[in-house]
Design an enzyme around this catalytic site. Structure first.
Site, PDB file in Angstrom:
ATOM      1  N   LEU A   1       0.655  -0.973  -0.101  1.00 45.28           N
ATOM      2  CA  LEU A   1      -0.076  -0.011   0.015  1.00 45.28           C
ATOM      3  C   LEU A   1       0.826   1.253  -0.010  1.00 45.28           C
ATOM      4  CD1 LEU A   1      -2.816  -1.085   2.495  1.00 45.28           C
ATOM      5  CD2 LEU A   1      -2.724  -1.297   0.072  1.00 45.28           C
ATOM      6  N   HIS A   2       0.455   2.341  -0.796  1.00 42.38           N
ATOM      7  CA  HIS A   2       1.043   3.481  -0.748  1.00 42.38           C
ATOM      8  C   HIS A   2      -0.219   4.504  -0.527  1.00 42.38           C
ATOM      9  CE1 HIS A   2      -0.859   3.383  -4.742  1.00 42.38           C
ATOM     10  NE2 HIS A   2       0.018   2.577  -5.085  1.00 42.38           N
TER      11      HIS A   2
ATOM     12  N   HIS B   1      -3.471   4.270  -2.345  1.00 45.34           N
ATOM     13  CA  HIS B   1      -4.181   3.350  -1.670  1.00 45.34           C
ATOM     14  C   HIS B   1      -5.069   4.274  -0.474  1.00 45.34           C
ATOM     15  CE1 HIS B   1      -1.711   0.290  -3.381  1.00 45.34           C
ATOM     16  NE2 HIS B   1      -2.851  -0.172  -4.043  1.00 45.34           N
TER      17      HIS B   1
ATOM     18  N   GLY C   1      -9.520   3.767  -7.980  1.00 46.90           N
ATOM     19  CA  GLY C   1      -8.487   4.929  -8.308  1.00 46.90           C
ATOM     20  C   GLY C   1      -8.876   5.131  -9.709  1.00 46.90           C
ATOM     21  N   GLN C   2      -8.770   6.124 -10.155  1.00 52.96           N
ATOM     22  CA  GLN C   2      -8.733   6.702 -11.541  1.00 52.96           C
ATOM     23  C   GLN C   2      -7.612   6.462 -12.401  1.00 52.96           C
ATOM     24  OE1 GLN C   2      -8.559  11.162 -12.458  1.00 52.96           O
ATOM     25  NE2 GLN C   2      -7.403  10.534 -14.171  1.00 52.96           N
TER      26      GLN C   2
ATOM     27  N   GLN D   1     -10.545   0.081 -15.503  1.00 50.47           N
ATOM     28  CA  GLN D   1     -10.753  -0.848 -14.521  1.00 50.47           C
ATOM     29  C   GLN D   1     -12.019  -0.142 -13.870  1.00 50.47           C
ATOM     30  OE1 GLN D   1      -8.373  -2.972 -11.707  1.00 50.47           O
ATOM     31  NE2 GLN D   1      -8.946  -1.384 -10.253  1.00 50.47           N
TER      32      GLN D   1
ATOM     33  N   MET E   1       1.509   7.022  -8.241  1.00 52.50           N
ATOM     34  CA  MET E   1       2.093   6.111  -7.268  1.00 52.50           C
ATOM     35  C   MET E   1       1.522   4.715  -7.836  1.00 52.50           C
ATOM     36  SD  MET E   1       1.683   7.758  -3.639  1.00 52.50           S
ATOM     37  CE  MET E   1       2.701   9.331  -3.226  1.00 52.50           C
ATOM     38  N   SER E   2       2.343   3.680  -7.504  1.00 51.91           N
ATOM     39  CA  SER E   2       1.708   2.343  -7.859  1.00 51.91           C
ATOM     40  C   SER E   2       2.681   1.345  -7.142  1.00 51.91           C
ATOM     41  CB  SER E   2       2.256   2.116  -9.350  1.00 51.91           C
ATOM     42  OG  SER E   2       2.088   0.835  -9.692  1.00 51.91           O
TER      43      SER E   2
ATOM     44  N   ARG F   1       3.818  -1.285  -8.024  1.00 49.01           N
ATOM     45  CA  ARG F   1       4.941  -1.798  -9.202  1.00 49.01           C
ATOM     46  C   ARG F   1       6.188  -0.793  -9.229  1.00 49.01           C
ATOM     47  NH1 ARG F   1       0.251  -4.206 -11.960  1.00 49.01           N
ATOM     48  NH2 ARG F   1       0.823  -6.591 -11.927  1.00 49.01           N
TER      49      ARG F   1
HETATM   50  P1  AMP Z   1      -4.105  -2.339  -6.699  1.00 47.23           P
HETATM   51  O1  AMP Z   1      -3.637  -2.475  -5.160  1.00 47.23           O
HETATM   52  O2  AMP Z   1      -3.021  -1.679  -7.536  1.00 47.23           O
HETATM   53  O3  AMP Z   1      -4.939  -3.113  -7.295  1.00 47.23           O
HETATM   54  O4  AMP Z   1      -5.016  -1.096  -6.685  1.00 47.23           O
HETATM   55  C1  AMP Z   1      -6.032  -0.723  -5.716  1.00 47.23           C
HETATM   56  C2  AMP Z   1      -6.999   0.539  -5.756  1.00 47.23           C
HETATM   57  O5  AMP Z   1      -6.139   1.280  -5.637  1.00 47.23           O
HETATM   58  C3  AMP Z   1      -7.227   0.618  -7.397  1.00 47.23           C
HETATM   59  O6  AMP Z   1      -8.699   0.917  -7.531  1.00 47.23           O
HETATM   60  C4  AMP Z   1      -6.528   1.410  -7.781  1.00 47.23           C
HETATM   61  O7  AMP Z   1      -6.912   2.355  -9.187  1.00 47.23           O
HETATM   62  C5  AMP Z   1      -6.171   2.354  -6.804  1.00 47.23           C
HETATM   63  N1  AMP Z   1      -4.866   3.087  -6.979  1.00 47.23           N
HETATM   64  C6  AMP Z   1      -3.674   2.760  -7.183  1.00 47.23           C
HETATM   65  N2  AMP Z   1      -2.626   3.504  -7.239  1.00 47.23           N
HETATM   66  C7  AMP Z   1      -3.256   4.608  -7.109  1.00 47.23           C
HETATM   67  C8  AMP Z   1      -2.855   6.095  -7.216  1.00 47.23           C
HETATM   68  N3  AMP Z   1      -1.519   6.541  -7.608  1.00 47.23           N
HETATM   69  N4  AMP Z   1      -3.917   7.012  -7.049  1.00 47.23           N
HETATM   70  C9  AMP Z   1      -5.150   6.756  -6.652  1.00 47.23           C
HETATM   71  N5  AMP Z   1      -5.628   5.490  -6.505  1.00 47.23           N
HETATM   72  C10 AMP Z   1      -4.906   4.408  -6.920  1.00 47.23           C
END
Ligand code: AMP
Length: 284
Positions: free
Chosen positions: A33-34, A37, A147-148, A153, A184-185, A187
């Site tokens: 998480l970042h 999230h 998230g946008q 998705q 942010m990601s 990855r």
């Molecule tokens: P994930 O853990 O990558 O599957 O992401 C979980 C949720 O967090 C998804 O709805 C993503 O779109 C959202 N999310 C991931 N990165 C960001 C970001 N940088 N800003 C806003 N939402 C995010």
């Protein structure tokens, strides 16, 4: 914060909340998480009485040659962050909890899943919509926060929610970025040294495109050419796609006349990154 591993137990927890008249917000994640999230968690805490976060690295949304095995896992830190941001419960199922022996049901959204990320990840969205359907049923949520950052998705989940009559309001939250612009990601953890610098070309290309559009450029081919040039300045970058699309149908646009979304996926080394920018261009 309660940590619950079994879907049945979480459903009981959710039923109890509903019986006492509380609204439930769900934030599905794959962990590591970042602040992106946590922005979703904060939004849910603000809007709902009870916030459930889920951490599940969903195997069915990964392709055969993708990074399922090495996907970053930082559970201890994640739990601290969820507590600090006010989550009430964490759903932490195992693969066996979610896909027990004999599991054989899939949820599939057509058309919206065919372009963009669906082209290079043909089984991805089926995995996403299946797991999110299960999460909706287990968490009994009134609202779910996405998230946008994962624009396609979010649109696919909105379609599925409407088509299957899930009584859930989908809230799409803005992209949270690092100070230098990188979205942010989880990855991003793969990006070391020069790769981290190279990764900036995604957000820089989006900014350049936005400026062109603001200055009156309407020809999508010209905008894409400028973006491509910008991205290929990074040695490690390989473009998967750059598209300018209609915000709802996700169909490609040739000439910009109203609102649109610029979306891209780029490999930085072996790491596939996505980013996008919504352009509000309506003539009022
Ligand atoms: P994930 O853990 O990558 O599957 O992401 C979980 C949720 O967090 C998804 O709805 C993503 O779109 C959202 N999310 C991931 N990165 C960001 C970001 N940088 N800003 C806003 N939402 C995010």
């Amino acid at each position: 914060m309660k940590i619950i591993e079994s879907p049945q137990k979480l459903q009981q927890f959710a039923q109890k909340q509903k019986k006492s008249g509380k609204t439930i917000g769900l934030v599905p994640t794959m962990g590591a998480l970042h602040q992106g999230h946590f922005s979703l968690i904060k939004k849910s805490v603000k809007k709902c009485d009870v916030t459930i976060a889920s951490i599940f690295v969903n195997p069915t949304q990964f392709g055969a040659n993708e990074d399922l095995g090495k996907y970053p896992r930082t559970l201890e830190e994640d739990i601290k962050g969820l507590k600090a941001n006010g989550a009430d419960a964490l759903f932490l199922p195992s693969n066996e909890n979610m896909y027990p022996e004999g599991y054989n049901t899939w949820v599939e959204v057509k058309e919206l899943t065919e372009g963009l990320c669906g082209k290079s990840r043909p089984t991805h969205f089926r995995g996403v919509t299946t797991v999110v359907s299960k999460l909706f049923n287990v968490c009994l949520c009134d609202m779910a926060f996405f998230g946008q950052k994962d624009y396609q998705q979010a649109m696919v989940i909105k379609r599925m929610t409407e088509d299957l009559n899930f009584p859930v309001k989908i809230v799409v939250c803005p992209i949270v970025r690092e100070k230098d612009g990188l979205a942010m990601s989880s990855r991003n953890k793969y990006l070391t040294g020069e790769l981290r610098t190279d990764a900036l070309v995604l957000s820089i290309a989006l900014k350049e495109a936005k400026t062109l559009i603001k200055n009156g450029e309407t020809n999508v081919a010209s905008i894409k050419a400028v973006m491509e040039k910008c991205i290929t300045t990074a040695k490690s970058a390989k473009i998967d796609y750059i598209e300018i699309i209609h915000p709802e149908t996700l169909q490609n646009i040739d000439t910009i006349s109203g609102d649109c979304v610029i979306a891209l996926a780029v490999y930085i080394g072996t790491t596939r990154l996505i980013d996008n920018e919504i352009i509000c261009n309506s003539v009022s």
